[in-house]
Design a protein around this motif. Sequence first.
Motif, PDB file in Angstrom:
ATOM      1  N   SER A 120       0.818  -1.208   0.000  1.00 25.83           N
ATOM      2  CA  SER A 120       0.000   0.000   0.000  1.00 25.83           C
ATOM      3  C   SER A 120       0.854   1.262   0.000  1.00 25.83           C
ATOM      4  O   SER A 120       0.686   2.144  -0.844  1.00 25.83           O
ATOM      5  CB  SER A 120      -0.932  -0.010   1.224  1.00 25.83           C
ATOM      6  OG  SER A 120      -1.710   1.172   1.246  1.00 25.83           O
ATOM      7  N   THR A 154      -8.348  -8.179  -8.705  1.00 27.83           N
ATOM      8  CA  THR A 154      -8.796  -6.966  -8.026  1.00 27.83           C
ATOM      9  C   THR A 154     -10.291  -7.021  -7.745  1.00 27.83           C
ATOM     10  O   THR A 154     -10.757  -6.602  -6.675  1.00 27.83           O
ATOM     11  CB  THR A 154      -8.459  -5.726  -8.868  1.00 27.83           C
ATOM     12  OG1 THR A 154      -7.046  -5.705  -9.116  1.00 27.83           O
ATOM     13  CG2 THR A 154      -8.851  -4.443  -8.151  1.00 27.83           C
ATOM     14  N   LEU A 155     -11.058  -7.546  -8.710  1.00 28.24           N
ATOM     15  CA  LEU A 155     -12.499  -7.699  -8.505  1.00 28.24           C
ATOM     16  C   LEU A 155     -12.781  -8.570  -7.289  1.00 28.24           C
ATOM     17  O   LEU A 155     -13.582  -8.207  -6.412  1.00 28.24           O
ATOM     18  CB  LEU A 155     -13.132  -8.323  -9.753  1.00 28.24           C
ATOM     19  CG  LEU A 155     -14.619  -8.681  -9.648  1.00 28.24           C
ATOM     20  CD1 LEU A 155     -15.468  -7.429  -9.570  1.00 28.24           C
ATOM     21  CD2 LEU A 155     -15.049  -9.566 -10.815  1.00 28.24           C
ATOM     22  N   LEU A 157     -10.701  -9.423  -4.815  1.00 31.66           N
ATOM     23  CA  LEU A 157     -10.171  -8.823  -3.589  1.00 31.66           C
ATOM     24  C   LEU A 157     -11.134  -7.794  -3.018  1.00 31.66           C
ATOM     25  O   LEU A 157     -11.360  -7.738  -1.800  1.00 31.66           O
ATOM     26  CB  LEU A 157      -8.809  -8.167  -3.876  1.00 31.66           C
ATOM     27  CG  LEU A 157      -7.621  -9.121  -3.984  1.00 31.66           C
ATOM     28  CD1 LEU A 157      -6.427  -8.405  -4.597  1.00 31.66           C
ATOM     29  CD2 LEU A 157      -7.257  -9.682  -2.614  1.00 31.66           C
ATOM     30  N   ASN A 158     -11.717  -6.965  -3.891  1.00 29.98           N
ATOM     31  CA  ASN A 158     -12.684  -5.970  -3.429  1.00 29.98           C
ATOM     32  C   ASN A 158     -13.957  -6.628  -2.905  1.00 29.98           C
ATOM     33  O   ASN A 158     -14.551  -6.157  -1.931  1.00 29.98           O
ATOM     34  CB  ASN A 158     -13.023  -4.995  -4.561  1.00 29.98           C
ATOM     35  CG  ASN A 158     -12.010  -3.873  -4.682  1.00 29.98           C
ATOM     36  OD1 ASN A 158     -11.734  -3.154  -3.735  1.00 29.98           O
ATOM     37  ND2 ASN A 158     -11.433  -3.727  -5.862  1.00 29.98           N
ATOM     38  N   TYR A 161     -12.689  -8.693   0.531  1.00 30.22           N
ATOM     39  CA  TYR A 161     -12.099  -7.935   1.641  1.00 30.22           C
ATOM     40  C   TYR A 161     -12.549  -6.476   1.715  1.00 30.22           C
ATOM     41  O   TYR A 161     -12.371  -5.845   2.746  1.00 30.22           O
ATOM     42  CB  TYR A 161     -10.567  -7.965   1.528  1.00 30.22           C
ATOM     43  CG  TYR A 161      -9.998  -9.359   1.469  1.00 30.22           C
ATOM     44  CD1 TYR A 161      -9.965 -10.164   2.611  1.00 30.22           C
ATOM     45  CD2 TYR A 161      -9.497  -9.887   0.290  1.00 30.22           C
ATOM     46  CE1 TYR A 161      -9.447 -11.452   2.565  1.00 30.22           C
ATOM     47  CE2 TYR A 161      -8.980 -11.175   0.225  1.00 30.22           C
ATOM     48  CZ  TYR A 161      -8.952 -11.949   1.361  1.00 30.22           C
ATOM     49  OH  TYR A 161      -8.447 -13.229   1.311  1.00 30.22           O
ATOM     50  N   GLY A 162     -13.117  -5.945   0.631  1.00 35.31           N
ATOM     51  CA  GLY A 162     -13.496  -4.539   0.629  1.00 35.31           C
ATOM     52  C   GLY A 162     -14.982  -4.274   0.594  1.00 35.31           C
ATOM     53  O   GLY A 162     -15.420  -3.133   0.756  1.00 35.31           O
ATOM     54  N   LYS A 164     -16.937  -4.324  -1.962  1.00 35.57           N
ATOM     55  CA  LYS A 164     -17.276  -3.523  -3.133  1.00 35.57           C
ATOM     56  C   LYS A 164     -17.252  -4.390  -4.387  1.00 35.57           C
ATOM     57  O   LYS A 164     -16.435  -5.309  -4.491  1.00 35.57           O
ATOM     58  CB  LYS A 164     -16.269  -2.384  -3.325  1.00 35.57           C
ATOM     59  CG  LYS A 164     -16.251  -1.349  -2.230  1.00 35.57           C
ATOM     60  CD  LYS A 164     -15.196  -0.282  -2.529  1.00 35.57           C
ATOM     61  CE  LYS A 164     -15.130   0.752  -1.416  1.00 35.57           C
ATOM     62  NZ  LYS A 164     -14.078   1.764  -1.688  1.00 35.57           N
ATOM     63  N   LYS A 166     -15.997  -3.933  -7.478  1.00 27.69           N
ATOM     64  CA  LYS A 166     -15.092  -2.967  -8.105  1.00 27.69           C
ATOM     65  C   LYS A 166     -13.872  -3.698  -8.634  1.00 27.69           C
ATOM     66  O   LYS A 166     -13.295  -4.531  -7.936  1.00 27.69           O
ATOM     67  CB  LYS A 166     -14.679  -1.922  -7.062  1.00 27.69           C
ATOM     68  CG  LYS A 166     -13.613  -0.940  -7.512  1.00 27.69           C
ATOM     69  CD  LYS A 166     -13.210  -0.043  -6.334  1.00 27.69           C
ATOM     70  CE  LYS A 166     -12.038   0.854  -6.692  1.00 27.69           C
ATOM     71  NZ  LYS A 166     -11.578   1.656  -5.546  1.00 27.69           N
ATOM     72  N   ARG A 218      -3.508 -10.778  -2.436  1.00 22.07           N
ATOM     73  CA  ARG A 218      -3.553 -10.843  -3.893  1.00 22.07           C
ATOM     74  C   ARG A 218      -2.936 -12.145  -4.398  1.00 22.07           C
ATOM     75  O   ARG A 218      -3.432 -12.744  -5.355  1.00 22.07           O
ATOM     76  CB  ARG A 218      -2.835  -9.635  -4.505  1.00 22.07           C
ATOM     77  CG  ARG A 218      -2.838  -9.647  -6.040  1.00 22.07           C
ATOM     78  CD  ARG A 218      -2.296  -8.356  -6.613  1.00 22.07           C
ATOM     79  NE  ARG A 218      -3.186  -7.240  -6.405  1.00 22.07           N
ATOM     80  CZ  ARG A 218      -4.227  -6.942  -7.193  1.00 22.07           C
ATOM     81  NH1 ARG A 218      -4.514  -7.711  -8.231  1.00 22.07           N
ATOM     82  NH2 ARG A 218      -4.987  -5.904  -6.950  1.00 22.07           N
TER      83      ARG A 218
END
Length: 304
Positions: A120, A154-155, A157-158, A161-162, A164, A166, A218
């Motif tokens: 990050s 990324t999709l 992971l969001n 964990y997020g 979303k 996204k 990831r």
Amino acid sequence: MNDPEKKAQYNLNKLAKRLRHGVGDAINDFNMIEEGDRIMVCLSGGKDSYTLLDILLNLQKSAPIDFSIVAVNLDQKQPGFPEHILPEYLQSIGVEYRIVEEDTYSIVKAIIPEGKTTCSLCSRLRRGILYRVAEELGATKIALGHHRDDILETLLLNMFYGGKLKGMPPKLVSDNGKHVVIRPLAYCREKDIERYAEIKQFPIIPCNLCGSQPNLQRQVVGDMLRDWDKRFPGRLETMFTAMCNVVPSHLADPKQFDFVNIRADGVAREDGDKAFDKESFSDPARINILASRPVAGLNDCGEM
């Protein structure tokens, strides 16, 4: 040339053509590159960015528009980083380039406790420096080497964990509002890029800072996707197609669809709910991966 050499060359040509068409289609569909653009290709020394630069240089020769390319590498002063490799390679292919030296490694190691993930902070520092360099070079677009598998990771992971729905868009304005970021490899499979990099024998430079973090979320998600790809052929293609074929009325975000004010008006509609119909699904292997892509009409030469 003997038969094994002919076969190897044939396979390389076939692979290169598939990657060029993938990149050309992405550029066309999202209008990534326009007349007179100056494209800053961010080169990390990994397989993805080497492939991106190589494919863009090849497309540049046959594109129906004129654009320039400048390769930029950020030397983050990681211990043992072979700083001679990239300049030698870039000089050998005759591309304009710039090596930016910034000791972000020491900053990250000083701030992030041992054992914690560094991605990050590292990415924030790197992003700010590259935005600055893009302005200095007069770049109109910043090209990154993220591919289809990165976008799917990324999709998930969001989602996991997020909280979303996204992903990672093929084209977007930077968070400071000053740059357009493009991902020309968005339609390309990682396994194709990996094979291409092996055949082309790019001088790969590993990232030791990230490589010491084996339990990154990831990486876990990436391993899961690779396992799916082996056990369920076509699944990743179907997932990526879904990202290109979103139906907001069948999700649950009132910011994206006006659920509050919908009323029955007696007019039939494609996005209406078929409440009593059993949902049917196609064989993933038969789905046209990019059937729902937008069409920008730039592709005059079959590549871009």
